[in-house]
Design a protein around this motif. Sequence first.
Motif, short mmCIF file in Angstrom:
data_model
loop_
_atom_site.label_atom_id
_atom_site.label_comp_id
_atom_site.label_asym_id
_atom_site.label_seq_id
_atom_site.Cartn_x
_atom_site.Cartn_y
_atom_site.Cartn_z
N ARG A 413 0.83 -1.21 0.00
CA ARG A 413 0.00 0.00 0.00
C ARG A 413 0.86 1.27 0.00
NH1 ARG A 413 -3.27 -3.76 2.94
NH2 ARG A 413 -2.13 -3.45 4.88
N ALA A 419 -5.22 2.08 -1.58
CA ALA A 419 -5.80 1.33 -0.47
C ALA A 419 -6.29 -0.01 -1.00
CB ALA A 419 -6.94 2.13 0.16
N ILE A 420 -5.54 -1.05 -0.75
CA ILE A 420 -5.90 -2.38 -1.21
C ILE A 420 -5.77 -3.34 -0.04
CG2 ILE A 420 -3.53 -2.76 -2.08
CD1 ILE A 420 -4.77 -4.55 -4.25
#
Length: 792
Positions: A413, A419-420
């Motif tokens: 990230r 935002a994963i």
Amino acid sequence: MQFSEKWLRSLVNPPLDSEALGHLLTMSGLEVEEAEPVAPPFTSVVVARIVEAEKHPNADKLRVCKVDAGGEPLQIVCGAPNAAAGLLVPCALVGAVLPGGFAIKAAKLRGVESFGMLCSARELGLSEDHGGLLELPADLKIGEDIRSALGLDDIRFTIKLTPNRADCLSLAGVAREVAALTGEPLALPVVEAVPPTLDARRPIVLDAPQACPRYCGRVIRGVDAKAPTPEWMKQRLQASGVRAISALVDVTNYVMLELGQPLHAFDNTQLSGAIHVRYPRAGEQVLLLNEQTVTPSADTLLIADEALALALAGIMGGEDSGITLDTSEVFLESAFFAPDAIAGRARGYGFSSDASHRFERGVDFDLARQAMERATRLILDICGGEAGPVEEAVSPQHLPARPAVRLRPARVRLVLGIAIGDDAIVALLERVHLAVRREGGDLLVTPPSFRFDIGIEEDLIEEVARLHGYDNIPAVAPQGALTMLGRSEDRRTAWDVRRLVAARDYQEVVNFSFVDEAWERDFCANADVIRLANPIASQMSVMRSSLIPGLAANVATNRNRQQDRVRVFEIGRCFERKADGEPVAGFHQPLRVAALAAGPALREQWGAPARNVDFYDIKGDLDALFAPAVLGFEPVSHPALHPGRAATVLFQGRRIGIVGELHPVWVQRYDLGPAPVVFEVELDAALESGLPAYREISRMPAVFRDLALVVGQEVGAARVLDVLREAAPAIVREIGLFDVYHGRGIEPEKKSLAFRVLMQDTQRTLEDAEVEQAVEALVRHAEATLGARLRA
């Protein structure tokens, strides 16, 4: 890497058109260089059979053919040497348009009507072969459109792979990528083991297991090497940029393109004893399939039998054991060669091959047996025969290891700026067949055998980025607080210096920072040059320590073009080694400004006599550059400059450069004509020279007094001026030298310097007493400091 779109879509078929598919591949890291049709556009060309072919009554080289094109028989005049009854060929009907816009019309050739044209491969744009008609397979349907019959409505993709993505040098590898990117199901060919039907073996010995830790071989007997390659295989090979040769060769090429495993077929009857994978013996030679005889270097791996070397391992087979159309017994090879054992070897012999291109980048080390079974099944189906068991030699300790790589999702990230979630990262990695397990907050990722490029955390972050989609990563402009820095008004910029020098009639030049070593030796007396490791030319092999040689070369260039009056300057960086005692080793890279003047002082004119530029011309230009600051000058000996006509330039008490006439030796050696004069000074000093200061202009009358001071020959006029200015009262506005005298009345070791002193006040007229007092103060200070005396 070239491949057919239709072939790819037989393995994975995403709902994308060709353009969108190409964009998807490019954005995933598999750059599509070209996407072109397999065949150029043409219309109304069908499969036709020549029913009859008779000699033209009025031409020896023409035939009158009766052609069945799926309707009424057509009469077509043809000049192809292979036109014969029973042959299936492409027929362009009347109204057809061939590549290049060539339209087919009914015509009369030597008195015989012709309704169409029978075509060669070249006329259809399929190849350069125009020696005869394109002969079609006998099982094609008469009257069928040739584009459909031969699968010509296809796109050939050419992808430019980076060296780390060897897993995509196959249709299976590209299909895995497309399936992972689109989520479409993957339908790779099912490979089943071919049971042996005869007990024919050939032993395999791994003499160099570190270079070849796995080697599979299989004997296949009773093959018909003359059997035709199936049309579907030909179409796929040709659409992928590979020429069909013969059934056995085509099968090995097909499996290499399909799975990524290079194979090689030997004529088993030409082999003797066991197969050895070894390094060459002294003086050993190999005659290759390209008819090139090579003497392998000691680090080139060979495939050999008990009698002789058969092939360069992983590169190219040998002529002596190669298969021919008479081959009936095949020894099929499928092996894994370590990339380090193959890399660069083919280029060392002046060629390359599809096999070496793959092996030196990394081939799946678990693929050899699967590819062997796939090729065996195709050979048996096409050429017939019986297969023996697969003989496999393997050295497990020398096979590549696939250790797990630790991946920190927080690091993903941070690096990607998106935002994963952890679960999304795991899902993306598993789509490309990476085994993932969790350990605390980290992920341990084990790459499969076909992924040689996964070794560190950054490789996995790259995988996440391209699978998530580069287009889906927002482009966020960097943000930062910037403050406008103050700049003193009295400090110039480099552009200010350029404009000032250009205003003195100089042209700016930009020379290379790397120069001829002879220039450094001659102009700089530099024996310890900074040598380039990889110069672009032999005469540009060292870094310059002065700008002067480059300017001298500019003069020579201009003189060769009949330009005798030259005014050039340059602002550039020079390169010097740091002294041994300096705290940090390395190089100084000072910026300097240098100017050179050569030829006539003035442009040709009637108003002034012609004379060549001299020391004082360029000294005046240098003074003007630093004005209002006052420069000092001291005699100096410099390898580039004329003895006695050179000076060190002093600014605020420190040495900042040199000025003078070029040395006669270099003027003659480099054919510079009348001696050029030059200066070279530190750029920083030129930037610090300040601005003129305002002084009120007096309305009061000025008083002049002349002082003739006798000093030693070694005392410079500039030194005397400095001493007089030190003692000058406020009423002294200017002091200037106007005469230098040697001769009668002056001792031989002495000289007389005459100065004019201007005195003036802004508010009142000066009185004689204070004028005399000021003159006396100047003389006393000169006597005390320099030992000067007032000349009688």
